[in-house]
Write a protein that holds these residues in place. Structure first.
Motif, short mmCIF file in Angstrom:
data_model
loop_
_atom_site.label_atom_id
_atom_site.label_comp_id
_atom_site.label_asym_id
_atom_site.label_seq_id
_atom_site.Cartn_x
_atom_site.Cartn_y
_atom_site.Cartn_z
N THR A 2 3.61 -1.24 5.39
CA THR A 2 2.41 -1.44 5.61
C THR A 2 2.09 0.29 4.74
OG1 THR A 2 2.27 0.12 7.26
CG2 THR A 2 1.91 -2.46 7.93
N GLN A 3 2.55 1.50 4.09
CA GLN A 3 2.14 2.24 3.88
C GLN A 3 1.43 2.97 4.48
OE1 GLN A 3 4.31 3.48 0.53
NE2 GLN A 3 5.66 2.08 1.91
N ASP A 4 1.23 2.27 5.92
CA ASP A 4 -0.37 3.42 6.40
C ASP A 4 0.55 3.85 7.47
OD1 ASP A 4 -2.52 4.04 7.39
OD2 ASP A 4 -3.20 2.13 7.71
N ASP A 6 -0.85 5.38 10.91
CA ASP A 6 -1.68 5.99 12.10
C ASP A 6 -0.98 7.08 13.48
OD1 ASP A 6 -3.44 4.42 10.34
OD2 ASP A 6 -3.13 2.86 11.99
N SER A 49 -7.46 12.45 6.65
CA SER A 49 -5.86 11.10 6.32
C SER A 49 -5.12 12.24 5.33
CB SER A 49 -6.67 10.03 5.58
OG SER A 49 -7.51 9.62 6.37
N LYS A 51 -2.50 11.15 1.48
CA LYS A 51 -1.75 10.59 1.18
C LYS A 51 -0.79 11.56 0.06
CE LYS A 51 -3.15 6.87 -2.09
NZ LYS A 51 -1.88 7.20 -2.64
N THR A 56 1.28 4.94 -2.25
CA THR A 56 0.22 4.17 -1.60
C THR A 56 0.78 4.50 -0.19
OG1 THR A 56 1.24 1.59 -0.73
CG2 THR A 56 -0.71 2.11 -2.69
N LEU A 57 1.58 4.98 0.05
CA LEU A 57 1.86 6.01 1.40
C LEU A 57 0.44 6.58 2.05
CD1 LEU A 57 3.78 6.66 3.81
CD2 LEU A 57 4.41 7.96 2.50
N MET A 58 -0.21 6.36 3.20
CA MET A 58 -1.41 7.27 3.54
C MET A 58 -0.80 7.52 4.72
SD MET A 58 -4.49 7.79 2.94
CE MET A 58 -5.49 6.48 2.32
N ASP A 60 -3.46 8.87 8.70
CA ASP A 60 -4.56 8.86 9.15
C ASP A 60 -4.40 9.41 10.52
OD1 ASP A 60 -5.93 7.48 6.84
OD2 ASP A 60 -4.71 5.55 7.43
N LYS A 134 -7.96 -8.47 5.64
CA LYS A 134 -7.21 -7.78 6.10
C LYS A 134 -7.82 -8.30 7.79
CE LYS A 134 -7.91 -2.50 4.89
NZ LYS A 134 -7.53 -1.12 4.70
#
Length: 202
Positions: A2-4, A6, A49, A51, A56-58, A60, A134
Motif C-alpha cells: 500500500t506504500q502507507d 500507520d 506524516s 514521505k 509514494t511511501l508514507m 502517518d 478508497k
C-alpha cells in the motif's frame, strides 16, 4: 504494497513495553531513505506524516480522537505529533503480537483481525464522495478478511461486534450502511459473515 505505514498510539496509555520511547523523526532520518515531514494543510499545525522524496511511501502518526478535524497532538514517546482519528480507539484495543520478517524477525503490535475488518467497514462510510476508490478498497479488504475469520476465528467476530454494538446507535448505523455495500459487492463473503452474526439479517 500500500506504500502507507500507520503508527498508532493512545495519548496517555503505554502500549507494548512501559516507558518505551522511539524518536520517530530521528529513526526515519537514520534510514537514509529520504523521509521528509509533510507540511500540514494548516501551517499552524505540526506535521503528522513523513514521505520519501520522489516516492509514494508514507508514514502517518495517528492517535485516538473524537473526530479527524481535531488538531494534532504531540506524543512525547515518539517525539512527534500525531493526527487524532475517530474510531481508532476501537481498532487498537485488544491488539495482538505479530512479526515482521526482514532478516531477523521484528515483534510488533497489530490490530485484532476481526476489529480491523469491522473497523474497515465503519470507516468506509466516513470517506468523502471523491474517495470512492478508497471506500471500495475498505469494503474489499474487510470482505476478504471476514471470509477467513468466519471459518477460522468466528468467536473473534462475535467479540468485536459486541464491542462495536456497545458504542452506540451511530456506530451501528454506519456499520450497517457499510455492510450493505459489502452485500452488493461481495455476496459470498457477506453470507458467510451473516452465518456468524445472524442477528444482522433483521
Amino acid at each position: 504494497k500500500t506504500q502507507d505505514i500507520d503508527i498508532a498510539a493512545p495519548k496517555n496509555i503505554d502500549i507494548a513495553i512501559c516507558e518505551l520511547k522511539a524518536d520517530v523523526p530521528n529513526v526515519l532520518e537514520q534510514l537514509k531513505m529520504g523521509f521528509l515531514p509533510v507540511p500540514s494543510l494548516n501551517p499552524k499545525n505540526p506535521s503528522t506524516s513523513f514521505k520519501v522524496r520522489g516516492s509514494t511511501l508514507m508514514v502517518d502518526i495517528l492517535t485516538v480522537g473524537k473526530k479527524e478535524s481535531e488538531k494534532p497532538i504531540f506524543i512525547s514517546k515518539f517525539n512527534t505529533a500525531a493526527q487524532p482519528l475517530h474510531y481508532l480507539h476501537y481498532l487498537i484495543k485488544d491488539f495482538e503480537k505479530g512479526a515482521i520478517v526482514n532478516g531477523e524477525g521484528i515483534l510488533v503490535n497489530v490490530p485484532n483481525p476481526a476489529r480491523f475488518a469491522l473497523h474497515k467497514i465503519i470507516i468506509s462510510q466516513d470517506r468523502p464522495s471523491f474517495a470512492h476508490a478508497k471506500t471500495m478498497k475498505d469494503i474489499s479488504q474487510a470482505a476478504k478478511l471476514l471470509d477467513v475469520l468466519s471459518e477460522e476465528r468466528p468467536g473473534d467476530i462475535l467479540v468485536a461486534w459486541d464491542d462495536l454494538k456497545g458504542r452506540g446507535k451511530n456506530w451501528v448505523k454506519k456499520f450497517k450502511a457499510g455492510l450493505k455495500v459489502m452485500e452488493n459487492k461481495h455476496q459470498m463473503e457477506f453470507q458467510k459473515f451473516l452465518s456468524v452474526l445472524p442477528e444482522l439479517k433483521k
